[in-house]
Motif scaffolding. Structure first.
Motif, PDB file in Angstrom:
ATOM      1  N   UNK A   7       0.533  -1.487  -0.190  1.00 41.96           N
ATOM      2  CA  UNK A   7       0.139  -0.267   0.253  1.00 41.96           C
ATOM      3  C   UNK A   7       0.891   1.128   0.275  1.00 41.96           C
ATOM      4  N   UNK A   8       2.211   1.071   1.118  1.00 44.21           N
ATOM      5  CA  UNK A   8       2.854   2.301   0.736  1.00 44.21           C
ATOM      6  C   UNK A   8       3.311   2.487  -0.514  1.00 44.21           C
ATOM      7  N   UNK A   9       3.456   1.699  -1.507  1.00 42.25           N
ATOM      8  CA  UNK A   9       4.058   1.964  -2.722  1.00 42.25           C
ATOM      9  C   UNK A   9       3.335   2.180  -3.604  1.00 42.25           C
ATOM     10  N   UNK A  10       1.931   1.604  -3.502  1.00 47.01           N
ATOM     11  CA  UNK A  10       1.043   2.452  -4.368  1.00 47.01           C
ATOM     12  C   UNK A  10       0.983   4.008  -4.410  1.00 47.01           C
ATOM     13  N   UNK A  11       1.074   4.015  -2.642  1.00 49.31           N
ATOM     14  CA  UNK A  11       0.686   5.394  -2.591  1.00 49.31           C
ATOM     15  C   UNK A  11       1.389   5.952  -3.090  1.00 49.31           C
ATOM     16  N   UNK A  12       3.030   5.909  -2.970  1.00 53.15           N
ATOM     17  CA  UNK A  12       3.862   6.864  -3.817  1.00 53.15           C
ATOM     18  C   UNK A  12       3.739   6.685  -5.312  1.00 53.15           C
ATOM     19  N   UNK A  13       3.132   5.101  -5.877  1.00 50.70           N
ATOM     20  CA  UNK A  13       3.642   5.386  -7.043  1.00 50.70           C
ATOM     21  C   UNK A  13       2.165   6.566  -7.835  1.00 50.70           C
ATOM     22  N   UNK A  14       1.585   6.553  -6.959  1.00 46.99           N
ATOM     23  CA  UNK A  14      -0.129   7.442  -7.214  1.00 46.99           C
ATOM     24  C   UNK A  14       0.386   8.498  -7.600  1.00 46.99           C
ATOM     25  N   UNK A  15       1.186   8.987  -6.245  1.00 48.15           N
ATOM     26  CA  UNK A  15       1.336  10.734  -6.657  1.00 48.15           C
ATOM     27  C   UNK A  15       2.191  10.918  -7.398  1.00 48.15           C
ATOM     28  N   UNK A  16       3.653  10.050  -8.330  1.00 50.80           N
ATOM     29  CA  UNK A  16       4.037  10.303  -9.338  1.00 50.80           C
ATOM     30  C   UNK A  16       3.221  10.619 -10.179  1.00 50.80           C
ATOM     31  N   UNK A  17       2.198   9.851 -10.207  1.00 50.86           N
ATOM     32  CA  UNK A  17       1.131   9.299 -11.394  1.00 50.86           C
ATOM     33  C   UNK A  17       0.379  10.299 -11.801  1.00 50.86           C
ATOM     34  N   UNK A  56       5.055   1.017  -9.207  1.00 49.26           N
ATOM     35  CA  UNK A  56       3.895  -0.564  -8.884  1.00 49.26           C
ATOM     36  C   UNK A  56       4.392  -0.732  -9.373  1.00 49.26           C
ATOM     37  N   UNK A  57       5.495  -1.367  -9.742  1.00 54.82           N
ATOM     38  CA  UNK A  57       5.574  -2.683 -10.662  1.00 54.82           C
ATOM     39  C   UNK A  57       6.001  -3.777  -8.719  1.00 54.82           C
ATOM     40  N   UNK A  58       6.175  -3.185  -8.522  1.00 55.40           N
ATOM     41  CA  UNK A  58       7.034  -4.216  -6.962  1.00 55.40           C
ATOM     42  C   UNK A  58       5.973  -3.824  -6.449  1.00 55.40           C
ATOM     43  N   UNK A  59       5.469  -3.227  -6.556  1.00 50.36           N
ATOM     44  CA  UNK A  59       4.080  -3.074  -5.470  1.00 50.36           C
ATOM     45  C   UNK A  59       3.258  -4.463  -5.636  1.00 50.36           C
ATOM     46  N   UNK A  60       2.714  -4.577  -7.213  1.00 47.70           N
ATOM     47  CA  UNK A  60       2.283  -5.590  -7.094  1.00 47.70           C
ATOM     48  C   UNK A  60       2.372  -6.927  -7.458  1.00 47.70           C
ATOM     49  N   UNK A  61       3.871  -6.750  -7.907  1.00 45.95           N
ATOM     50  CA  UNK A  61       5.086  -8.243  -7.319  1.00 45.95           C
ATOM     51  C   UNK A  61       4.557  -8.633  -6.046  1.00 45.95           C
ATOM     52  N   UNK A  62       5.137  -7.666  -4.713  1.00 50.09           N
ATOM     53  CA  UNK A  62       4.873  -8.406  -3.484  1.00 50.09           C
ATOM     54  C   UNK A  62       3.338  -8.801  -3.153  1.00 50.09           C
TER      55      UNK A  62
END
Length: 122
Positions: A7-17, A56-62
């Motif tokens: 979830x943390x990685x997804x938040x960071x990813x979506x901030x960049x997106x 995003x990719x590491x978040x989904x893989x993990x």
């Protein structure tokens, strides 16, 4: 722990997106940025979006059950969409002062929370 990191990685990813997709609308207020053509703006946005994928990719893989994570593919997608809308709402309120947050937005967020609830319900 994998769920929290996902979830943390997804938040960071979506901030960049969000910055890549909508930041240029705010950056256009800067004098030097206003002079750029569409191709330059697309390339800058694409460069920012590279960081989105780096998280995003590491978040989904993990996070994916098939890789030992806690979430199904459908759960990952619903989590990602809710995070996207929350990040977008915060971005909009912080950077675009002309936008307002109204009661119908709160209702929409409540329905999103219900979507997450039902996605995780067995």
């Amino acid at each position: 722990m994998k769920g929290f990191i996902t979830i943390l990685l997804l938040v960071i990813s979506n901030t960049f997106m969000t910055l890549a997709w909508y930041g240029h609308l705010k950056f256009s207020e800067w004098k030097w940025f206003h002079k750029l053509g569409l191709v330059a703006i697309v390339l800058i946005s694409w460069g920012i979006a590279l960081f989105e994928y780096a998280f995003q990719v590491p978040a989904n893989r993990m996070g994916f059950k098939g890789n030992g994570g806690p979430f199904s593919l459908l759960q990952l997608k619903v989590i990602q969409e809710v995070i996207t809308l929350v990040v977008f709402a915060v971005f909009t309120l912080v950077f675009f002062k002309t936008e307002t947050f109204r009661y119908n937005h709160l209702i929409a967020f409540a329905l999103l929370i219900l979507a997450v609830y039902f996605m995780f319900k067995k």
